[in-house]
Design a protein around this motif. Structure first.
Motif, mmCIF file in Angstrom:
data_model
loop_
_atom_site.group_PDB
_atom_site.id
_atom_site.type_symbol
_atom_site.label_atom_id
_atom_site.label_comp_id
_atom_site.label_asym_id
_atom_site.label_seq_id
_atom_site.Cartn_x
_atom_site.Cartn_y
_atom_site.Cartn_z
ATOM 1 N N HIS A 152 19.420 93.835 44.849
ATOM 2 C CA HIS A 152 19.177 94.479 46.141
ATOM 3 C C HIS A 152 18.421 93.535 47.072
ATOM 4 O O HIS A 152 17.460 92.876 46.672
ATOM 5 C CB HIS A 152 18.366 95.765 45.934
ATOM 6 N N CYS A 195 13.074 92.416 47.183
ATOM 7 C CA CYS A 195 14.244 92.271 46.315
ATOM 8 C C CYS A 195 14.031 93.044 45.018
ATOM 9 O O CYS A 195 12.933 93.071 44.475
ATOM 10 C CB CYS A 195 14.510 90.799 46.002
ATOM 11 N N GLU A 196 15.090 93.648 44.548
ATOM 12 C CA GLU A 196 15.034 94.438 43.321
ATOM 13 C C GLU A 196 16.259 94.144 42.464
ATOM 14 O O GLU A 196 17.340 93.881 42.997
ATOM 15 C CB GLU A 196 15.006 95.942 43.625
ATOM 16 N N ARG A 211 18.575 96.167 40.096
ATOM 17 C CA ARG A 211 18.859 97.577 39.838
ATOM 18 C C ARG A 211 20.030 97.712 38.867
ATOM 19 O O ARG A 211 21.041 97.024 39.000
ATOM 20 C CB ARG A 211 19.203 98.298 41.145
ATOM 21 N N TYR A 216 10.376 100.806 38.321
ATOM 22 C CA TYR A 216 10.560 102.184 38.787
ATOM 23 C C TYR A 216 11.762 102.780 38.077
ATOM 24 O O TYR A 216 12.765 102.099 37.826
ATOM 25 C CB TYR A 216 10.817 102.215 40.296
ATOM 26 N N GLN A 264 7.417 105.609 39.753
ATOM 27 C CA GLN A 264 6.823 104.372 39.271
ATOM 28 C C GLN A 264 6.484 104.483 37.793
ATOM 29 O O GLN A 264 5.906 105.473 37.344
ATOM 30 C CB GLN A 264 5.556 104.047 40.067
ATOM 31 N N ARG A 277 14.791 100.087 38.432
ATOM 32 C CA ARG A 277 14.499 99.199 39.564
ATOM 33 C C ARG A 277 13.369 98.253 39.159
ATOM 34 O O ARG A 277 12.222 98.672 39.025
ATOM 35 C CB ARG A 277 14.083 100.005 40.787
ATOM 36 N N ILE A 300 11.172 95.571 40.562
ATOM 37 C CA ILE A 300 10.804 95.145 41.908
ATOM 38 C C ILE A 300 10.068 93.818 41.828
ATOM 39 O O ILE A 300 9.066 93.688 41.120
ATOM 40 C CB ILE A 300 9.946 96.225 42.598
ATOM 41 N N ASN A 309 4.791 97.010 46.013
ATOM 42 C CA ASN A 309 5.008 98.347 46.573
ATOM 43 C C ASN A 309 3.898 98.752 47.531
ATOM 44 O O ASN A 309 3.772 99.925 47.886
ATOM 45 C CB ASN A 309 5.155 99.393 45.466
#
Length: 331
Positions: free
Chosen positions: A9, A49-50, A52, A80, A85, A131, A133, A178
């Motif tokens: 992402h 950016c993640e 996933r 996450y 979380q 996710r 992160i 986050n």
């Protein structure tokens, strides 16, 4: 984009690094046309950016490489489950370090409870979407292993916010990925976000503006305009802001754009603030919302020791005030 059965992402292009793939937040055709700091460095910072994916099996292994030349020694990663979380015990290590890194993510044993909580609080991410992160740094991805698949469209939020800005939007001084105001605003609005905060290098080149205004994937746009270009000659700054507004209105007549002049505090920034306001008044319409940055961060006590970047409390204050403005204009 997709890589090894996962979604990367906020990543637009992969290029060869020292030992893996560098993740660029700009398409290559855009990156090569911008200023040298953005082109060679900040485009590759993994802000927002993640990685996933959804589990098919029980475990996933992700391998990274962090070049030793990178100065940031505190590189926290966060996990996450959709919008929930994970606690510290769910992910080890909690930080990346220079050199090779291996992250092992196990399928949660309480998937039913996570699903119930996610639906109870109407989180727009399905709880089965893992996710990971990433922090804001140059990080190369080497490999992703495991029985996984990319998230499907109905497992993700149906709305998205695009953020463009400087190091403040990037989340500089924020100790966790986050804790930036874009992440907080997206969470409160229950939308996905695309963070294009470029530290010290957001100079509103035509390539950047065209890329943003032609992208149809987001529902509305938030721009922090003059924090990196407040010292630019007045005519050039006005020309860039005018082009952004007119281009956005032409290509996105039904979408809203929130234009923050800048998030810096001090008299020397007032001229650029007035230029942005003037451009909005001349070229804007009912979907064009001007925001005085001092309204988002009114207290200079929430600025860090460099007298530029907000503290963690400052990021939270920006998020609170920006959320209220966006939310009121979406009703």
């Amino acid at each position: 984009m997709f890589y090894k059965n996962a979604e990367l992402h906020n990543v637009e292009y992969l290029s060869e690094g020292q030992h893996g793939k560098k993740m660029s937040r700009l398409p290559e055709s855009v990156r090569i046309g911008v200023n040298s700091v953005l082109k060679d460095r900040t485009a590759y910072f993994t802000t927002g950016c993640e990685i996933r994916f959804v589990f098919i099996g029980k475990e996933a292994i992700i391998r990274f490489f962090v070049p030793e030349s990178e100065p940031n020694l505190f590189l926290p990663i966060m996990l996450y489950y959709g919008g929930i979380q994970a606690g510290w015990k769910w992910l080890e290590p909690l930080n990346l370090h220079s050199g090779y890194n291996q992250i092992i993510i196990k399928r949660p044993s309480n998937e039913k409870e996570l699903d119930i909580k996610s639906k109870t609080y109407d989180f727009k991410f399905s709880s089965n979407v893992i996710r990971l992160i990433l922090p804001s740094n140059l990080i190369e991805i080497i490999d992703i292993e495991g029985e996984i698949r990319p998230p499907q469209k109905d497992e993700l939020p149906d709305k998205s916010i695009f953020f463009l800005g400087s190091s403040v939007t990037n989340g500089s001084i924020s100790s966790l990925p986050n804790a930036s105001f874009p992440f907080i605003v997206g969470s409160k609005l229950k939308t996905d976000i695309c963070n294009k905060g470029f530290s010290g290098s957001c100079r509103l080149e035509k390539e950047i503006i065209d890329y943003i205004t032609e992208d149809q994937s987001y529902n509305f746009l938030v721009t922090e305009l003059a924090s990196n270009i407040w010292s630019m000659p007045d005519e050039e700054l006005e020309k860039k802001v005018r082009y952004l507004i007119s281009s956005f209105i032409l290509k996105n007549p039904e979408k809203k754009i929130f234009l923050i002049d800048n998030l810096l505090i001090g008299e020397k920034y007032e001229k650029s603030r007035n230029i942005v306001k003037k451009c909005v008044e001349l070229f804007g319409n009912s979907n064009t919302i001007y925001i005085n940055g001092n309204k988002l961060l009114p207290d200079s006590g929430m600025i860090s020791a460099d007298f530029i970047h907000p503290t963690l409390a400052g990021q939270a204050e920006i998020a609170k005030n920006l959320f209220e403005i966006i939310n009121s204009n979406l009703k």
